[in-house]
Write a protein that holds these residues in place. Structure first.
Motif, PDB file in Angstrom:
ATOM      1  N   TRP A  48      60.938 -29.897 -52.279  1.00 23.19           N
ATOM      2  CA  TRP A  48      59.558 -29.456 -52.148  1.00 23.19           C
ATOM      3  C   TRP A  48      59.402 -28.255 -51.242  1.00 23.19           C
ATOM      4  O   TRP A  48      58.337 -27.657 -51.183  1.00 23.19           O
TER       5      TRP A  48
ATOM      6  N   ASP B  26      60.054 -22.371 -45.979  1.00 23.08           N
ATOM      7  CA  ASP B  26      59.657 -23.627 -45.345  1.00 23.08           C
ATOM      8  C   ASP B  26      60.800 -24.226 -44.540  1.00 23.08           C
ATOM      9  O   ASP B  26      60.581 -24.870 -43.520  1.00 23.08           O
TER      10      ASP B  26
ATOM     11  N   THR C  31      60.383 -24.425 -49.806  1.00 23.88           N
ATOM     12  CA  THR C  31      60.939 -23.126 -50.174  1.00 23.88           C
ATOM     13  C   THR C  31      61.907 -22.716 -49.064  1.00 23.88           C
ATOM     14  O   THR C  31      61.899 -23.309 -47.975  1.00 23.88           O
TER      15      THR C  31
ATOM     16  N   ARG D  37      52.562 -29.916 -50.610  1.00 21.21           N
ATOM     17  CA  ARG D  37      52.924 -29.809 -52.022  1.00 21.21           C
ATOM     18  C   ARG D  37      53.211 -31.186 -52.619  1.00 21.21           C
ATOM     19  O   ARG D  37      52.763 -31.507 -53.713  1.00 21.21           O
TER      20      ARG D  37
END
Length: 189
Positions: free
Chosen positions: A88, A93, A90, A25
């Motif tokens: 960056w 993640d 979530t 990302r």
């Protein structure tokens, strides 16, 4: 001088299809040049507890230790990891990283009777090897994501670009007969 945004854009080729989602990302946004450089400012939210933060520092230094060049801590990798996961990543993640840190901590207490962040370098290496070989709960998933974060953080830092590698903003001319014995470092441009 190359900046972290440009370096992140080049990271995609280093890991290919298996790139950890927050890195992908950030690299994609860096290529679009529509957002600030990832290293600006503190993380938007604390991702790690103080013990986890200390463990991230210790394990980062085991992945890229200080040798004749600065290691991961000197390059600011632990702060980069928290910033990347906070801004960056979530919650999904973050899960393998947090679960992996907890598994490493639990195994260190079980095997060495000491918190993992205070274990010896040899013990920390053994714990990382267990994770790499998937001998800890979700160890392989943790190790691959953590290793990518450390390598990306290091080689997009000023230390990684200028001290570990030879930075040439505009490489010289091509010389097909350049003696291999004169090659000192890998170039980054």
């Amino acid at each position: 001088m190359i900046d972290r945004r440009t370096a992140l854009a080049g990271v995609v080729g280093m890991f290919g299809a298996g790139l950890f989602a927050p890195i992908a990302r950030a690299a994609g946004a860096a290529q679009a040049s529509r957002i600030p450089v990832i290293s600006e400012g503190p993380p938007s939210v604390a991702v790690f507890t103080p013990a986890q933060r200390a463990l991230v520092s210790a394990l980062s230094e085991r992945v890229i230790p200080t040798t004749d060049t600065p290691g991961a801590i000197a390059a600011g990798v632990p702060a980069f990891i928290e910033k990347l996961l906070a801004d960056w990543g979530t919650p999904g993640d973050r899960k393998p990283i947090l679960a992996g840190l907890d598994a490493v901590s639990a195994r260190s207490q079980r095997d060495y009777k000491v918190p993992a962040e205070r274990a010896t370098p040899a013990q920390q290496d053994a714990l990382l090897t267990l994770a790499m070989n998937d001998q800890l709960p979700s160890g392989k998933e943790f190790f691959e994501a953590f290793r990518q974060l450390v390598v990306t953080g290091y080689y997009t830092s000023e230390v990684g670009i200028t001290q570990e590698r030879e930075y040439l903003p505009v490489p010289g001319e091509y010389n097909g007969e350049f003696p291999y014995s004169q090659v000192n470092k890998v170039y980054s441009a």
